[in-house]
Design an enzyme around this catalytic site. Structure first.
Site, PDB file in Angstrom:
ATOM      1  CD  GLU A 103     -38.997 -11.104 -45.635  1.00 49.55           C
ATOM      2  OE1 GLU A 103     -39.407  -9.827 -45.099  1.00 49.55           O
ATOM      3  OE2 GLU A 103     -39.690 -11.396 -46.705  1.00 49.55           O
TER       4      GLU A 103
ATOM      5  CD  GLU B  48     -43.130 -14.585 -46.894  1.00 49.73           C
ATOM      6  OE1 GLU B  48     -43.062 -13.167 -47.408  1.00 49.73           O
ATOM      7  OE2 GLU B  48     -43.061 -14.857 -45.738  1.00 49.73           O
TER       8      GLU B  48
HETATM    9  C1  PNW Z   1     -42.648 -10.357 -46.512  1.00 43.93           C
HETATM   10  N1  PNW Z   1     -39.518  -5.844 -49.531  1.00 43.93           N
HETATM   11  O1  PNW Z   1     -42.530  -9.000 -46.160  1.00 43.93           O
HETATM   12  C2  PNW Z   1     -43.243 -10.761 -45.077  1.00 43.93           C
HETATM   13  O2  PNW Z   1     -42.641 -12.012 -44.874  1.00 43.93           O
HETATM   14  C3  PNW Z   1     -44.615 -11.362 -45.147  1.00 43.93           C
HETATM   15  O3  PNW Z   1     -44.989 -11.093 -43.880  1.00 43.93           O
HETATM   16  C4  PNW Z   1     -45.516 -10.140 -45.872  1.00 43.93           C
HETATM   17  O4  PNW Z   1     -46.772 -10.249 -45.724  1.00 43.93           O
HETATM   18  C5  PNW Z   1     -45.160 -10.214 -47.301  1.00 43.93           C
HETATM   19  O5  PNW Z   1     -43.532 -10.315 -47.287  1.00 43.93           O
HETATM   20  C6  PNW Z   1     -45.646  -9.179 -48.211  1.00 43.93           C
HETATM   21  O6  PNW Z   1     -45.312  -7.748 -47.838  1.00 43.93           O
HETATM   22  C7  PNW Z   1     -41.717  -8.273 -47.174  1.00 43.93           C
HETATM   23  O7  PNW Z   1     -39.483  -4.635 -49.445  1.00 43.93           O
HETATM   24  C8  PNW Z   1     -41.953  -6.925 -47.335  1.00 43.93           C
HETATM   25  O8  PNW Z   1     -38.563  -6.391 -50.615  1.00 43.93           O
HETATM   26  C9  PNW Z   1     -41.018  -6.091 -48.305  1.00 43.93           C
HETATM   27  C10 PNW Z   1     -40.098  -6.887 -48.934  1.00 43.93           C
HETATM   28  C11 PNW Z   1     -39.707  -8.129 -48.794  1.00 43.93           C
HETATM   29  C12 PNW Z   1     -40.672  -8.817 -47.809  1.00 43.93           C
END
Ligand code: PNW
Length: 487
Positions: A204, A393
């Protein structure tokens, strides 16, 4: 019938089965093979079911075997940065409990594990002298996975930058961080690619840039002005490209590499051809700094025009590096944004404002939109002819409670997963080349600035005792994998 169908009692009498005591109960309530609807739609035969975690969120052991500090260690120990005041010094203690955790993966029948490697374990100072003892942990983990028939998928960077690179160079503000990343990638590829065949470069890019460097909500907690922010974005993309080249040059034959991006998922608000076109234009525009440049080798005009004099400094050679050929694209898919056609707008699309009543899961940002799982890979296939896609994910937080009988009946997580997987199945049945799916997450873990307050696992973790127990969603996932169809 699917090749990855496993018999329900495969783990009877093994450690994995005792871990799945719950599922043994629940399996009785699940339909037997004979009860399954005859017309149930299958995923492709060789579809790869997996589970994911990341180093900082699960490992703990932050001072062991020569690991150096990362920007996340510094960040979580800064008062006020983590909502519940916790830190990840111990987290799930996966560093010591990894053998048990491999059994958790095996018990749901997953065939692949996506984990990340902590850069500061391997290069405690970010660059310079490597720390072989740091790599040994991943040697042990990879060997344990393979011994249990689970394929390792390693992410090189899931946000835990060595603190020294932040202090010495300004972190991703410097091109030298991207170069050090490539050196680290080389060291890892040379030592793990005899056994690990799939590598993801950066997890990301977009979130680490935005939350870490624009909003200050993730490490390193910066709020940079626009020109520097654009330079960070460019250097991160460059780091991805340099790491791709490093892995190609130094990995064993057959080593594959790609990004794991959380693209802005633009879905048509209603599925008319006009809105689909608007969503496609939006996809290319809104992912311009990451996937678009990785796949097209240029910063598109709309991106440069909107950046104006704040555009990053770069060379044509940088663009060639960023767009180095990749073997697959990994997508982290959580939520969509809805787009509609806008005739009076020269970009050709408009974001439909989300009403306050729009539903979300336990994390308020996690708006529910299963169709994200259809459109994200479909856009990649259509816009850029991407031939291999992994969902790296997908999953959700839920306000899990332990019921009086000791079980966690996380039916909201099951609802979420079932609906997203239905849309994934829609994509694969139309020939969109999604090869596998990694559920986020194998187990509850340190959810960044939310601390331990948000639980994403299909296994519950008691963070006092570190005991892992399967939730009902673990049984749902196991049954889905077992059938190769949604349970
Ligand atoms: C991901 N959004 O983060 C990360 O890769 C993980 O480490 C994390 O634990 C997981 O998703 C859950 O949060 C994101 O706002 C956080 O779209 C927010 C977003 C996307 C991915």
């Amino acid at each position: 019938m699917s090749s990855n169908r496993l018999s329900r009692c495969q783990f009877a009498g093994t450690a994995a089965c005792s871990v799945l005591g719950l599922s043994a109960d629940l399996a009785r309530a699940a339909p037997s093979e004979d009860d399954r609807p005859a017309n149930q739609t299958l995923f492709p035969d060789d579809f790869l079911w997996g589970a994911a975690t990341s180093a900082y969120q699960v490992e703990g052991a932050v001072n062991e075997d020569g690991r150096g500090p990362s920007i996340w260690d510094r960040f979580v120990h800064t008062p006020g940065m983590v909502a519940d005041g916790t830190n990840a010094d111990v987290a799930n203690d996966h560093f010591h409990l990894y053998k048990e955790d491999v059994q958790l993966i095996k018990a749901v029948g997953a065939r692949a594990y996506r984990f990340s490697i902590a850069w500061p374990r391997i290069f405690p100072d970010g660059s310079g002298a490597p720390n072989p003892r740091g790599l040994d942990f991943y040697n042990r983990l990879v060997d344990e996975l393979l011994a249990n028939g689970i394929e390792p998928f390693a992410t090189l960077y899931h946000w835990d930058l060595p603190q020294t690179l932040q202090d010495r160079l300004g972190g991703w503000l410097s091109r030298d961080t991207a170069k050090s990343f490539a050196d680290y990638a080389r060291y890892v590829a040379e030592r793990l690619s005899d056994r690990a065949k799939h590598f993801f470069t950066i997890n990301e890019c977009s979130r680490l840039v935005h939350l870490g460097h624009a909003l200050g909500l993730d490490a390193p907690g910066l709020r940079l002005p626009e020109p520097e922010l654009n330079q960070v974005r460019h250097n991160v993309a460059l780091g991805h490209g340099l790491a791709v080249q490093s892995i190609r040059a130094h990995g064993r034959a057959g080593t594959k590499v790609g990004p794991a991006e959380n693209m802005v998922v633009c879905v048509p608000a209603i599925e008319t051809q006009a809105n689909v076109s608007a969503a496609e234009i939006a996809t290319r525009d809104l992912n311009a700094g990451y996937l678009t440049v990785m796949l097209e080798g240029k910063y598109i005009d709309s991106y440069l025009a909107s950046a104006g004099r704040n555009a990053p400094k770069y060379t044509e050679e940088d663009l060639r590096i960023i767009s180095s050929p990749i073997d697959f694209v990994g997508l982290n898919i959580y939520k969509p944004d809805q787009y509609v056609i806008a005739a009076d707008n020269e970009r050709g699309f408009a974001l439909a404002p989300r009403p306050a009543s729009f539903p979300h899961m336990d994390s308020t940002w996690l708006n529910i939109g299963p169709e994200a799982m259809y459109w994200a890979p479909r856009h990649l296939a259509k816009l850029w002819a991407v031939k291999s896609i992994f969902v790296t994910e997908n999953g959700t937080s839920a306000a899990d409670e332990v019921a009086a009988d000791g079980h966690v009946y996380d039916v909201d997580r099951i609802m979420y997963l079932r609906n997203y997987l239905t849309q994934l199945q829609r994509a694969t049945s139309e020939g969109v080349p999604v090869l596998g799916y990694f559920l986020w997450s194998l187990m509850d873990n340190f959810e960044w600035s939310d601390g331990f307050a948000k639980r994403f696992g299909v296994y519950r973790v008691n963070f006092d005792t570190l005991r892992r127990t399967p939730k009902l969603s673990a049984s749902f996932y196991r049954e889905t994998i077992n059938r190769n169809a949604i349970a």
